[in-house]
Design a protein around this motif. Sequence first.
Motif, short mmCIF file in Angstrom:
data_model
loop_
_atom_site.label_atom_id
_atom_site.label_comp_id
_atom_site.label_asym_id
_atom_site.label_seq_id
_atom_site.Cartn_x
_atom_site.Cartn_y
_atom_site.Cartn_z
N GLN A 35 0.66 -1.39 0.10
CA GLN A 35 -0.05 0.01 0.10
C GLN A 35 0.83 1.21 0.16
O GLN A 35 0.75 2.22 -0.68
CB GLN A 35 -0.97 0.16 1.26
N ARG A 36 1.93 1.28 0.79
CA ARG A 36 2.75 2.41 0.70
C ARG A 36 3.54 2.47 -0.56
O ARG A 36 3.72 3.61 -1.16
CB ARG A 36 3.95 2.18 2.08
N ILE A 37 3.95 1.40 -0.95
CA ILE A 37 4.54 1.57 -2.35
C ILE A 37 3.53 2.09 -3.38
O ILE A 37 4.00 2.94 -4.37
CB ILE A 37 4.97 0.19 -2.91
N SER A 38 2.39 1.67 -3.32
CA SER A 38 1.56 2.18 -4.41
C SER A 38 1.14 3.72 -4.15
O SER A 38 1.08 4.30 -5.18
CB SER A 38 0.01 1.50 -4.04
N ARG A 39 1.10 4.31 -2.90
CA ARG A 39 0.92 5.58 -2.61
C ARG A 39 1.93 6.40 -3.42
O ARG A 39 2.01 7.36 -3.93
CB ARG A 39 1.02 5.74 -1.17
#
Length: 254
Positions: free
Chosen positions: A4-8
């Motif tokens: 999720q952090r990578i996507s953000r």
Amino acid sequence: MDRQRISRLAHADHPIAAPLADTTVERLLERAVPEGARVLDLGCGRATWLQRILALRPDAVAEGVDTDGAALALGREESRDRGVGDRLVLHEGDATAFTAPHRFEVVLSVGAAHAFGGLLPTLAAARRHLAPGGRVLIGDGFWEREPDTPTLGALDAVPEDYADLATTVDRVVADGWTPVHGHISTLQEWDDYEWSWTGALERWALDHLEDPGAVPAHRAAVEHRDAWLKGYRGTLGFLTLLLRPSLLPPSTPR
């Protein structure tokens, strides 16, 4: 670093999490969202689609649901900065289990079909929330050409995960929907999206070398770029459809 952090981080330069240009998004929303609509986004991320809708339609209201609490917090902050926060409600939770006390004139789910198990299950979820006479805007992948082994490996996919364009549309129609508009993402839209995705991650890693996430972010960017350039570029397509529930009797294509 969690996905999720990578996507953000990866969507910093391209907050619409799909291979769609800003002009394309604007055209789709002009057609999809009537004045005064109540809108729901299933898998909304940072609510970029909903913010665009509320800016376009000053009398619309919107709700979104997503599991990424940090993305939702960012969406709330951005919506306040854009002056639309008072018309937006964001829910943290599983979009597949979301319930609301009312129905919506427009239901969106673009690029989130994996969360529901595919295109048709996503449409089934959208139907549960749709008001009579409502519209669904949905976006998902299809095979531009038959995928080879490198493509399937890059996507961690099997051939049955998608169909060709005509079969994809036929399945949607057979499921009880009428396409009233659509857009097939161009190669330029795909390339812009992928360069933005990988570039934003690489830039963040270079600017935050002291962060424990810098090396994982760099590796994620490299793996994604390889998967794209050496795998699915030109093979995986993306289709966005504007749909209404079918009310007319089925016809046999020529």
